[in-house]
Design a protein around this motif. Structure first.
Motif, PDB file in Angstrom:
ATOM      1  N   LYS B 294       0.878  -1.184   0.000  1.00 49.50           N
ATOM      2  CA  LYS B 294       0.000   0.000   0.000  1.00 49.50           C
ATOM      3  C   LYS B 294       0.904   1.221   0.000  1.00 49.50           C
ATOM      4  O   LYS B 294       1.797   1.320   0.848  1.00 49.50           O
ATOM      5  CB  LYS B 294      -0.843   0.040   1.288  1.00 49.50           C
ATOM      6  CG  LYS B 294      -2.089  -0.789   1.231  1.00 49.50           C
ATOM      7  CD  LYS B 294      -3.318   0.087   0.969  1.00 49.50           C
ATOM      8  CE  LYS B 294      -4.595  -0.732   1.119  1.00 49.50           C
ATOM      9  NZ  LYS B 294      -5.774   0.025   0.726  1.00 49.50           N
ATOM     10  N   THR B 295       0.679   2.127  -0.909  1.00 55.52           N
ATOM     11  CA  THR B 295       1.565   3.287  -0.999  1.00 55.52           C
ATOM     12  C   THR B 295       0.745   4.568  -1.067  1.00 55.52           C
ATOM     13  O   THR B 295      -0.403   4.548  -1.498  1.00 55.52           O
ATOM     14  CB  THR B 295       2.463   3.187  -2.241  1.00 55.52           C
ATOM     15  OG1 THR B 295       1.661   3.202  -3.427  1.00 55.52           O
ATOM     16  CG2 THR B 295       3.288   1.908  -2.222  1.00 55.52           C
ATOM     17  N   PRO B 296       1.344   5.685  -0.621  1.00 58.13           N
ATOM     18  CA  PRO B 296       0.604   6.947  -0.654  1.00 58.13           C
ATOM     19  C   PRO B 296       0.302   7.409  -2.077  1.00 58.13           C
ATOM     20  O   PRO B 296       0.910   6.918  -3.031  1.00 58.13           O
ATOM     21  CB  PRO B 296       1.546   7.932   0.046  1.00 58.13           C
ATOM     22  CG  PRO B 296       2.833   7.242   0.273  1.00 58.13           C
ATOM     23  CD  PRO B 296       2.693   5.811  -0.070  1.00 58.13           C
ATOM     24  N   HIS B 297      -0.612   8.342  -2.187  1.00 54.57           N
ATOM     25  CA  HIS B 297      -1.032   8.811  -3.505  1.00 54.57           C
ATOM     26  C   HIS B 297      -0.199   9.961  -4.023  1.00 54.57           C
ATOM     27  O   HIS B 297      -0.543  10.564  -5.027  1.00 54.57           O
ATOM     28  CB  HIS B 297      -2.506   9.216  -3.457  1.00 54.57           C
ATOM     29  CG  HIS B 297      -3.400   8.078  -3.081  1.00 54.57           C
ATOM     30  ND1 HIS B 297      -3.794   7.856  -1.786  1.00 54.57           N
ATOM     31  CD2 HIS B 297      -3.910   7.072  -3.820  1.00 54.57           C
ATOM     32  CE1 HIS B 297      -4.532   6.760  -1.749  1.00 54.57           C
ATOM     33  NE2 HIS B 297      -4.628   6.265  -2.954  1.00 54.57           N
ATOM     34  N   LEU B 298       0.858  10.272  -3.312  1.00 54.49           N
ATOM     35  CA  LEU B 298       1.698  11.377  -3.788  1.00 54.49           C
ATOM     36  C   LEU B 298       3.129  11.132  -3.365  1.00 54.49           C
ATOM     37  O   LEU B 298       3.424  10.215  -2.588  1.00 54.49           O
ATOM     38  CB  LEU B 298       1.183  12.709  -3.255  1.00 54.49           C
ATOM     39  CG  LEU B 298       1.495  13.069  -1.812  1.00 54.49           C
ATOM     40  CD1 LEU B 298       1.075  14.502  -1.545  1.00 54.49           C
ATOM     41  CD2 LEU B 298       0.804  12.134  -0.863  1.00 54.49           C
ATOM     42  N   ALA B 299       4.024  11.945  -3.885  1.00 50.89           N
ATOM     43  CA  ALA B 299       5.437  11.866  -3.516  1.00 50.89           C
ATOM     44  C   ALA B 299       6.104  13.164  -3.933  1.00 50.89           C
ATOM     45  O   ALA B 299       5.542  13.954  -4.686  1.00 50.89           O
ATOM     46  CB  ALA B 299       6.115  10.677  -4.189  1.00 50.89           C
ATOM     47  N   LEU B 303      11.084  11.957  -6.652  1.00 53.08           N
ATOM     48  CA  LEU B 303      10.789  10.580  -7.036  1.00 53.08           C
ATOM     49  C   LEU B 303      10.483  10.488  -8.528  1.00 53.08           C
ATOM     50  O   LEU B 303      10.896   9.551  -9.207  1.00 53.08           O
ATOM     51  CB  LEU B 303       9.589  10.060  -6.230  1.00 53.08           C
ATOM     52  CG  LEU B 303       9.231   8.594  -6.487  1.00 53.08           C
ATOM     53  CD1 LEU B 303      10.285   7.667  -5.921  1.00 53.08           C
ATOM     54  CD2 LEU B 303       7.877   8.234  -5.904  1.00 53.08           C
ATOM     55  N   HIS B 337       6.578   4.096  -6.658  1.00 54.43           N
ATOM     56  CA  HIS B 337       6.399   3.706  -5.259  1.00 54.43           C
ATOM     57  C   HIS B 337       6.757   2.221  -5.055  1.00 54.43           C
ATOM     58  O   HIS B 337       7.358   1.859  -4.049  1.00 54.43           O
ATOM     59  CB  HIS B 337       4.957   3.957  -4.815  1.00 54.43           C
ATOM     60  CG  HIS B 337       4.633   5.409  -4.601  1.00 54.43           C
ATOM     61  ND1 HIS B 337       4.296   6.248  -5.628  1.00 54.43           N
ATOM     62  CD2 HIS B 337       4.598   6.160  -3.471  1.00 54.43           C
ATOM     63  CE1 HIS B 337       4.059   7.465  -5.130  1.00 54.43           C
ATOM     64  NE2 HIS B 337       4.228   7.432  -3.835  1.00 54.43           N
ATOM     65  N   LYS B 340      10.405   1.674  -4.925  1.00 54.80           N
ATOM     66  CA  LYS B 340      10.938   2.077  -3.623  1.00 54.80           C
ATOM     67  C   LYS B 340      10.765   0.963  -2.601  1.00 54.80           C
ATOM     68  O   LYS B 340      11.610   0.753  -1.740  1.00 54.80           O
ATOM     69  CB  LYS B 340      10.227   3.346  -3.125  1.00 54.80           C
ATOM     70  CG  LYS B 340      10.739   4.611  -3.793  1.00 54.80           C
ATOM     71  CD  LYS B 340      12.160   4.905  -3.337  1.00 54.80           C
ATOM     72  CE  LYS B 340      12.688   6.181  -3.954  1.00 54.80           C
ATOM     73  NZ  LYS B 340      14.108   6.404  -3.602  1.00 54.80           N
ATOM     74  N   ILE B 341       9.622   0.272  -2.687  1.00 53.18           N
ATOM     75  CA  ILE B 341       9.387  -0.830  -1.747  1.00 53.18           C
ATOM     76  C   ILE B 341      10.328  -1.989  -2.037  1.00 53.18           C
ATOM     77  O   ILE B 341      10.922  -2.566  -1.131  1.00 53.18           O
ATOM     78  CB  ILE B 341       7.899  -1.249  -1.778  1.00 53.18           C
ATOM     79  CG1 ILE B 341       7.082  -0.193  -1.029  1.00 53.18           C
ATOM     80  CG2 ILE B 341       7.704  -2.640  -1.198  1.00 53.18           C
ATOM     81  CD1 ILE B 341       5.628  -0.507  -0.853  1.00 53.18           C
TER      82      ILE B 341
END
Lengths: 642, 642
Positions: B294-299, B303, B337, B340-341
């Motif tokens: 699960k990842t956020p909707h922004l960065a 990135l 994202h 990154k994980i």
């Protein structure tokens, strides 16, 4: 004579000028010994302050928040006395009680405090406490106070005085220490029986890094040594089981510099927990007649102006995006979107109660210094729902929400919890609170009835409701006794009007629904942070991110191990295969560190018999059973988590 | 003599200057009659254009995209001829083929076209087509072309000429119409056997609303009348089953002005479908060894600079938010994202393949004029996953992804689909494509092998790969024959380097994983839009947003009806209760409009016997059975949707 009304509604008569201590003593000597302060007409007072007119009175013990805060505030003064004795040129800024103790911000005139100093101060505080010095309150005209601190050369207290007027200025003195202080305080220092100074930190004056850095000393005190011992043991457990440490060790979540602070990335093990929590919530809500919705993570400025979040809540929202000549904002709450869904189609009383649920991700701006692991974040997935109901349906709906909370507490083994019921203040209707006195009274009565009937522990706090209705905060204590505020539950009779939400009642007239905002599992971030600490990483089987680990004795049994893995996967379980070329002993030890509930050791015997040798976390070897039996057993264990 | 290489690899020799038509005729007369154009060395040519050197050749029929586009482009010229005849002062801008036909943008000098005009033009086109006029290609020097259009007073074609150089300028003439045109065209007008002019629209010159508005005429043509008839029937069905109409009727989704265009709000019935699709995807993926994240909707901007989305893709992204002196962007894709994980913890070859799945919501900016129901939106929830694998694992992983696609097609009754396999162009390595020739060849060969072995229908398209690897687009046809592009499947050997993703191989050396991007169910928005039209709103039981409707004959049986509802809810079904005070006949008719698969009528007899009278959508009355039997039957039907 004046009339004193106690919380149970009973009324007693006393002479004018009676103190709360005297009232307590008139009830019982035991009570008089235990009380620390008193709430007089909703305001916390010294026990020894004379009451001059008819009043409502609540006696506060250490267990009551007001009592505890008073106790710790008095302890801050006691610490200040010890500090002033050791460092006569020290100047004092503020020394408030906090959640788990108190601190005082002090200008030590350049002196660097050591651990050894702390020990000495602690010892001296214990001696001063034993002296049983009284906390004495005196009022002072502003001119006199200014003169006093000007002579003393104390720019800090002079700064505080700027915002105070004649009649508001009081001093408290105990032993040799005098402080400008609004109070209240406990009667005397010998109430403080156990003292621990916890830590030293730097704190900029008024939180502004351009100002001088003061020394902040944190401490905690108790009326009994046993309470301090338990508290220190809890802190030690909490340190070992800090969710940030466990989150890293168990590979639950991570942060990334290029993604941004406060924006957790959930690793596979974290996402596995999320899936299970969401399935629990969705199944529970489906059974209770909730329906689900899905809404975007942003909207035009107009939506938040309608809801009232803009401009009042703008500082807690992410900054806007400019698109097509419009400002768009990430949602900080799901409610405005849900209200839009309720309003999208005409509704009749037959459609109510309508319970709209969404595990919606919200974004809130927190100062980067405020961010803390999963507890203070900028993105949060909420177990959110809004219930639109008629006034007649309110009590039943509210009761069902309450039952859902209690059901979850049971599932997660949460034995200690408390509902904090915040009500309005009739004097502030139309200012702090929406101006509808009968609706406030009616809903608050209904909420109080439900809380009382359902027998859940609760405290009632006046004048802390939301603008638009009464509010319940849910406080939980983890298995080691650390407190968390996980969720809130709010009644709302303002938003329906702002969004012009209506339904047709039985008489074909338009009416506004009452709205209940509820989120029993809070946010994934905070709840999983809580669960990590609560379970110390040892999740129950149904919730474990890795339920079964398969440990083949050697590579020769890898085919069978994979077969076992696939069988368990098909049964919907989270299962890993340790395919490293390691000895079985090491595999078992490494899996124990991961807190995996079940280990299945497979070798020649097991492969031939289509069996598994079962090891249970914390219980050791449970013997060898057929694989099909194991699948049945664990599926049953998972299904019956209650 | 020159060598002509055909798609099957066979090589034939012909005289220099041979035409594709002659090649076709040398194979068979039937083929020569069916071909419309030819792909010569990857470029679409006229059938009659002489080939002067060794070439690869693919003959294009109407069924081939290149053939169809050529056919419709020639039809646009035919229409222009009829328009010019009827309106001699008409001036022509551009007339391209589109997905389902063609259009021409024309300056009619103020004339307003009517439906009647369309009919006349259509009739005249049919006559002109029957004349069998040849499409004749001539090259012209720029000066001569400029002179020609200057004399003609045609500012539109003069504008087009500005961007063309000598050697690039060709004209096509058929009958009395001549047009500046790159071509190619079909040999003659009598290939066009069936003609329909569909609609008239206004279109600003160059799409800029400050310019003059031209008249756009849409048409479609076919080489056989039967094909046109089928196409018109499909359009009529599509009109009736437009997902926007069905979405409104069945209460699936809505838009709201204050939320914003292109941001669908999923109503409870839509969210119910989403839940079922997600459960299908999650269960299927879990069984195949995917893990979820699960990842956020922004960065942060950083990135997307790393991923390469910024600055190149910036126009398709939402505008930034400025926070803490940083720019943050909503994610337009989940990949950065996920990378990154993958990179958050060290990986060994034993961790691979690692399949990270997320139903992530992405945000992409589309011009508001491009937005269309659920098909073109600004927020989209993707059935996304990224598979990180070794080169040795690639073929098997890719095969499994392919199997997942085929499994889903079967579940949703999608009989007609095609994989469009886009490969690189070796001449453009280092420019359009990442410069690693062996890796391109190797992966493309593996993908081709998998496609061939698995027997799925596919076409190969040269020079349409992504920058970072070969790509597969999945084209589906709904039950009424309307085409949708639902998902893409991409191989990526660039991002691992940009994100410095590595794993330790068996020899303890760092290697970069290959990444497969895959999204078999596409986005909820597009896929549910497709399903609405595909099923014409009649969802199969397992997927229906309302699976069962309970219709009590009168209010007297409401208690039993509620009991039935709760029993079915506990069985995990979506069930509604029609508690209106209406006659049973009306309740049945209204439920039929909602396309609910099962209706349960309950009255005195049913209440006494704990039974239900079952009606099945499209089948009528199925008789009365015990409630427990019905629960078992429907649960089995839901579980066995395959």
């Amino acid at each position: 004579m004046i009339k004193i009304t106690l919380p149970d509604g009973s009324v007693r008569e006393y002479n004018e000028g009676v103190t709360a201590y005297e009232v307590a003593a008139s009830i019982s000597q035991g009570l008089a010994k235990a009380v620390l302060a008193a709430e007089v007409n909703g305001e916390v007072w010294d026990l020894t302050r004379p009451i001059k007119q008819d009043s409502s009175l609540k006696l506060l013990k250490f267990e009551d928040e007001g009592g505890k805060k008073t106790f710790w505030h008095s302890s801050a003064h006691l610490m200040a006395e010890a500090v002033e004795e050791a460092f006569p040129d020290a100047k004092f800024w503020v020394g408030p009680p906090v959640d788990n103790g108190y601190y005082y911000d002090i200008d030590l005139n350049g002196h660097k405090l050591t651990e050894e100093d702390l020990g000495k101060l602690e010892k001296r505080m214990t001696e001063l406490a034993a002296q049983g010095n009284k906390y004495v309150r005196t009022e002072m005209p502003k001119a006199e106070a200014v003169k006093y601190f000007t002579e003393k050369g104390d720019e800090y207290k002079l700064d505080l005085l700027q915002n105070l007027n004649d009649g508001e200025i009081t001093f408290y003195q105990q032993g040799h220490f005098t402080d400008l202080c609004r109070g209240p305080h406990i009667p005397s220092t010998d109430y403080i029986k156990a003292i621990k100074l916890l830590s030293i930190a730097g704190a900029y004056w008024k939180g502004d890094e351009k100002n001088k850095q003061l020394t902040r000393i944190y401490g905690v005190t108790f009326p009994k040594q046993a309470l301090l011992d338990a508290h220190l043991a809890m802190l030690e457990e909490a340190r070992k089981n800090d969710h940030r440490t466990l989150g890293r060790e168990l590979e639950i979540f991570t942060f990334d510099e290029e993604v941004g602070p406060g924006l957790p990335l959930w690793l596979p093990k974290g996402a596995a927990i999320i899936e299970k929590l969401e399935r629990l919530a969705k199944d529970s809500e489906h059974e209770q007649g909730y329906v689900r919705v899905k809404t975007p993570h942003l909207a035009k400025e107009a939506l938040y102006i309608r809801s009232g979040h803009l401009p009042y809540y703008a500082e807690s929202m992410f900054p806007p995006m400019e698109m097509d000549g419009q400002k768009y904002y990430l949602k900080a709450m799901n409610c405005p979107h849900h209200h839009k869904i309720f309003g999208a189609l005409p509704k009749s009383y037959r459609d109510l109660p309508m319970r709209l649920a969404e595990y919606g991700t919200c974004y809130r701006y927190e100062q980067s210094g405020e961010l803390f692991g999963l507890m203070r974040v900028r993105s949060m997935q909420m177990n959110d729902a809004h219930i639109y109901c008629t006034k007649a349906q309110f009590a039943e709906e509210f009761m069902k929400v309450n039952e859902l909370y209690v059901k979850y507490f049971k599932i997660f083994g949460i034995d200690k919890y408390q509902m904090r019921f915040s009500t309005h203040d009739p004097a502030k209707l139309g200012q702090k609170y929406i101006d509808n006195a009968p609706l406030w009274l009616e809903t608050e009565t209904m909420v109080r009835d439900v809380l009382t009937k359902s027998g859940v522990p609760y405290v009632e706090v006046a004048d802390e409701a939301a603008f638009y209705g009464p509010k319940i905060d849910i406080q939980l204590w983890s298995s080691i006794g650390k407190e968390f505020t996980i969720a809130t539950n709010q009644v709302d009779f303002a938003q329906a009007e702002r969004f012009d939400l209506t339904y047709m009642n039985e008489h074909n007239e338009k009416e506004r629904p009452i709205i209940i905002h509820r989120a029993p599992l809070g946010t994934h971030e905070r709840f999983i942070g809580f669960l990590l600490e609560h379970y110390a990483g040892k999740f129950p089987v149904w919730l474990a991110p890795e339920q079964v680990a398969i440990l083949p004795i050697s590579d020769k049994y890898m085919d069978y191990a994979k077969e076992v893995q696939q069988t368990l996967r098909k049964a919907g379980l989270e299962v890993t295969l340790d395919d490293r070329a390691e000895k079985i002993g090491k595999k078992i030890r490494d899996t124990e560190i991961k807190r995996t509930p079940y280990m299945l050791v497979v070798g020649e015997k097991e492969a031939e018999a289509k069996a598994v040798a079962v090891r249970r976390q914390g219980k050791g070897d449970l013997g060898t059973i057929p694989l099909t039996d194991f699948v049945m057993q664990i599926k049953e264990e998972v299904a019956n988590y209650l």
